[in-house]
Design a protein around this motif. Structure first.
Motif, PDB file in Angstrom:
ATOM      1  N   LEU A 311       0.820  -1.206   0.000  1.00 12.61           N
ATOM      2  CA  LEU A 311       0.000   0.000   0.000  1.00 12.61           C
ATOM      3  C   LEU A 311       0.857   1.260   0.000  1.00 12.61           C
ATOM      4  O   LEU A 311       0.502   2.267  -0.626  1.00 12.61           O
ATOM      5  N   GLN A 315       0.670   4.713  -2.246  1.00 12.40           N
ATOM      6  CA  GLN A 315       0.548   6.049  -1.665  1.00 12.40           C
ATOM      7  C   GLN A 315       1.592   6.983  -2.276  1.00 12.40           C
ATOM      8  O   GLN A 315       1.295   8.138  -2.604  1.00 12.40           O
ATOM      9  N   LEU A 560      -7.755   4.881   0.215  1.00 12.26           N
ATOM     10  CA  LEU A 560      -8.238   3.533  -0.068  1.00 12.26           C
ATOM     11  C   LEU A 560      -9.238   3.520  -1.217  1.00 12.26           C
ATOM     12  O   LEU A 560      -9.283   2.566  -2.010  1.00 12.26           O
ATOM     13  N   LYS A 561     -10.025   4.566  -1.348  1.00 11.71           N
ATOM     14  CA  LYS A 561     -10.971   4.638  -2.457  1.00 11.71           C
ATOM     15  C   LYS A 561     -10.229   4.739  -3.788  1.00 11.71           C
ATOM     16  O   LYS A 561     -10.581   4.086  -4.776  1.00 11.71           O
ATOM     17  N   TYR A 563      -7.163   3.717  -4.250  1.00 16.29           N
ATOM     18  CA  TYR A 563      -6.442   2.446  -4.407  1.00 16.29           C
ATOM     19  C   TYR A 563      -7.343   1.375  -5.005  1.00 16.29           C
ATOM     20  O   TYR A 563      -6.956   0.699  -5.976  1.00 16.29           O
TER      21      TYR A 563
END
Length: 801
Positions: A311, A315, A560-561, A563
């Motif tokens: 992750l 980012q 997260l959206k 991603y």
């Protein structure tokens, strides 16, 4: 195959192996080795035992110098073969057009889209940043000059070359840590060292060097971790556990085939945990809380930490790419609004009822189109059509693409804004026909509905309901305004609940449809291929208030959206890579190296770079895989027939250590057989590295093994000697009858045979590498006869005529 153990015969005192074997005892320690030490003499022999241990430690340290020296030589050769002539050619080669371009986009902070995760591409951007490059060159075409465009391409290429060199060292280190003899380590490392495919792929701006290096580091780290299993939760134990997870994370953060590495490591981890759960295990049963600690540590180190690192790279990816770019079209309007200078945000215009609009399919880019021609009475398969007016997909801007959007309910006056969830109708502007779909099969897909257009009399009469569509804006809120570019939408037929649809995999319509794209009704409303957008509202007056734009700042969107949206797009487009390619190949061809890939050519000098492995090394490694499978089969059959051909330690190494390498090969090779996307020879490189490990291990097994019948005879004679002798006499008799000099002589001969086999293998590998080197390095140019001499199989080389 249980765990990546590394037990077996070595020609030197050895450290604890990955299989848990303890320090090999000095050969003159008869009492200890027999397990029959005399308690009465224990104190008297303490000094002697300590001295022997010191001598053994010194011997280990001294003997390790041969491994260290070999590792140094192999590492130097790896750097030489990878970096030699790296500046040639000074032109864009093969897929450098993609990954060099992505590095430039990072440096320009311009959003792009790719099917691979960001880690490997970020490394290239980092290399460019280190040398102060601004990313002005976009690597548009194969053959474009780096020199004239002032591109620091050597710095870019040095990154994968460095990783490719370290990969060779890592292969040697894996074998060394697994407890294999020096010849076996050299054979395994040399198969990768002198392989033209590994060299060719790691001298260019490509991702595979990163993928293969961290796959090898994952294996090495796990072996080091496993060897510390008797020292759980120590600092070293945690270090190698976390390094295993970090390495695996780097693999999957480079390409999604890194999931195969997770599987390869995951299998022995699960088996190891299953063994720890056994209450009757030899090393002592663990309490349930202690087992949960082991389980939790592995979950943390091999799942949680890798996922967080994975992750993290996304980012970084989002943080760098803050400006609008060529990747915008792959993302939703909501995502695009987070990018500065986004054309969609700047040009979005609200759509009113009775506007004339052109609707465009998001994926195929065709416009919703109609013309006066009708569907034929019968299709080629004999089905009957409605003979209605054709509705098709047309790739070019045309007046036949214009549709007037009409409200389902009567409205007075103009200026009513179209909104999400509205029921709408569409009138084709040129032919004055109304869009509808009905329960008639489409031209090529009997499961989907035909789209057509009918007259105003039918549309406002008996066919009224068939002309009703619900406008559903993707991720739209109730009542959200419908806008050009910014509103991606699905058009859902009200009576039958099918969506307006086309797809790039469908064959174009026959001649009666002018080879245009087929439009039909899709029953699966969830597919992303149902999405359309409105490109513009033509004919608006320049003074229209809808054209007045306010300066907008980029919006924010939760990480997260973003991603999950990018993940969906990446997986979809990766699976969509099904088109043919002249150099694509099938997995069955890879182990036999049946064909390669043309990377670059220059007609004037007759130079070419052709991606091809060292045939000698590939065929040798592939044949060893078959030999290994045959050995396992023969051993199992022998055991079933009551013939125990292998001693316990040899069998343990064969199944656990070599078996682990074989699992590594299978996990990185067999899944490609079920993939539908384009595949190329470079997809086999991780599996080829695993086959090199198997080859080194099997060479040692074949040439460096103590005959089991000799050990059995020795044990029997020692037992007979003990029956009527004193302890001292038994030792002397056993030493004579077991043939310790014979065993040492056989071990020496075995080692000599292993060295001889390794020497032959390495010599042939070097010759194969040298023979195909002109195709790997792109120089010198070869004559017709020289090119033809290298067409061993179906190698479609250039300049062969």
């Amino acid at each position: 195959m249980a765990t990546p153990q590394a037990q077996g015969v070595r020609q030197r005192p050895q450290k604890e192996t990955a299989g848990g074997g303890s320090m090999k005892k000095p050969r003159n320690d008869i009492d200890s080795s027999s397990g029959d030490a005399n308690p009465m003499n224990m104190n008297a022999n303490v000094a002697e035992t300590v001295e022997k241990a010191k001598q053994a430690g010194k011997e280990v340290a001294q003997k390790d110098w041969d491994y260290k020296l070999a590792l140094t030589v192999i590492t130097v050769l790896a750097f030489v073969t990878r970096f030699w002539g790296i500046s040639h050619p000074n032109q864009v080669v093969f897929d450098e057009v993609h990954f060099g371009k992505f590095a430039s986009y990072y440096l320009q902070r311009t959003y792009f889209f790719d099917v691979h995760p960001p880690f490997g591409k970020l490394l290239f951007a980092f290399a460019g940043w280190l040398v102060g490059y601004d990313g002005a060159f976009l690597f548009e075409n194969i053959g474009d000059s780096y020199i004239s465009n002032k591109v620091p391409y050597v710095a870019y290429r040095s990154m994968p070359a460095l990783m490719g060199s370290l990969t060779v060292s890592t292969v040697f280190w894996i074998m060394w840590e697994s407890g294999y003899s020096l010849p076996a380590c050299i054979v395994a490392a040399s198969i990768v060292l002198f392989d033209n495919a590994h060299i060719g792929q790691t001298r260019l701006i490509l991702l595979d060097a990163t993928l293969v290096l961290f796959m090898a580091l994952s294996v090495l780290s796990y072996i080091r971790f496993y060897k510390l299993r008797h020292q759980p939760f120590t600092r070293k134990w945690w270090k190698w556990l976390l390094l295993t997870g970090i390495s695996m994370s780097c693999v999957i953060s480079t390409k999604y085939v890194g999931a195969f590495t997770f599987f390869s490591i995951g299998v022995p981890v699960i088996i190891d945990l299953w063994d720890l759960l056994d209450i009757n295990r030899k090393q002592g049963a663990l309490s349930l809380p202690d087992f949960c600690k082991h389980l939790g540590a592995r979950i943390l180190g091999l799942i949680v930490v890798p996922f967080l690192m994975y992750l993290f790279w996304f980012q970084v990816h989002f943080a760098i790419l803050s400006r609008s770019g060529p990747g915008d079209d792959f993302m939703t309007p909501e995502f695009q609004e987070t990018l500065s200078d986004n054309l969609m945000t700047q040009s979005a215009v609200g759509i009113d009822y009775f506007d004339n609009i052109a609707m465009r399919h998001k994926e195929t880019k065709v416009y919703l189109h109609s013309h006066v021609d009708q569907y034929p009475l019968r299709y080629d398969d004999g089905r009957i059509s409605s003979q209605g007016q054709q509705v098709t997909g047309y790739p070019h801007n045309d007046t036949n693409n214009l549709w007037q959007i009409i409200p389902a309910a009567a409205m007075e006056g103009l200026g009513h804004r179209v909104k999400n969830g509205d029921l709408v109708r569409f009138r084709h502007l040129v032919t004055d026909m109304w869009l509808l779909t009905h329960d008639v099969a489409s031209p090529s897909m009997p499961t989907n509905q035909e789209f057509t257009a009918v007259s105003v009399e039918d549309a406002n009469g008996p066919r009224y309901n068939d002309t009703l569509f619900e406008l559903r804006i993707e991720n739209g809120k109730p009542g959200q305004e419908f806008k050009t570019m910014a509103s991606h939408f699905k058009l859902v037929h009200v009576p039958t609940k099918v969506a307006l649809w086309t797809h790039h995999t469908m064959a174009p319509l026959p001649e009666w449809g002018y080879k245009q794209a087929e439009i039909n009704g899709n029953k699966n409303l969830l597919q992303t291929s149902n999405i359309w957008y409105v490109e513009e509202v033509p004919g608006l007056a320049p003074e229209s208030p809808r054209l007045i734009k306010e300066e907008k700042k980029p919006k924010t969107m939760p990480f997260l959206k973003k991603y999950f949206e990018l993940q969906r797009a990446m997986f979809f487009h990766n699976n969509a890579l099904t088109s043919s390619h002249p150099y694509a190949s099938f997995p069955l061809q890879w182990p036999f190296l049946l064909r390669g890939v043309s990377f670059w050519t220059e007609n004037d000098t007759r130079q070419q770079i052709y991606f091809l492995g060292n045939p000698v090394g590939w065929w040798f490694a592939s044949s060893i895989l078959a030999v290994f499978a045959g050995i396992l089969l023969a051993d199992q059959v022998s055991v079933r027939r009551g013939v125990d051909a292998l001693d316990t330690r040899t069998r343990s190494r064969l199944y656990n250590s070599t078996g682990f390498f074989f699992l590594l090969w299978a996990a990185h090779y067999l899944p490609f057989f079920i993939m539908g996307r384009q595949l190329f020879l470079h997809h086999y490189l991780p599996a080829h590295l695993a086959s090199a490990l198997v080859a080194g291990a099997v060479v040692e097994f074949v040439f460096n093994i103590e005959p089991p019948e000799l050990a059995t005879f020795a044990e029997a004679q020692l037992g007979e000697a003990k029956k009527g002798s004193t302890r001292s006499q038994a030792q002397q008799s056993g030493e004579r009858l077991t043939g310790r000099p014979i065993r040492e002589r056989i071990a020496g001969q075995s080692l000599l045979a292993t060295w001889a086999a390794a020497g032959v293998v390495v010599a042939v590998l070097m010759w194969g590498f040298w023979f195909f080197a002109p195709l790997t390095y792109g120089r010198p140019g070869l004559g017709v006869e020289q090119v033809q001499a290298r067409k061993w199989l179906n190698y479609d080389l250039h300049f062969a005529k």
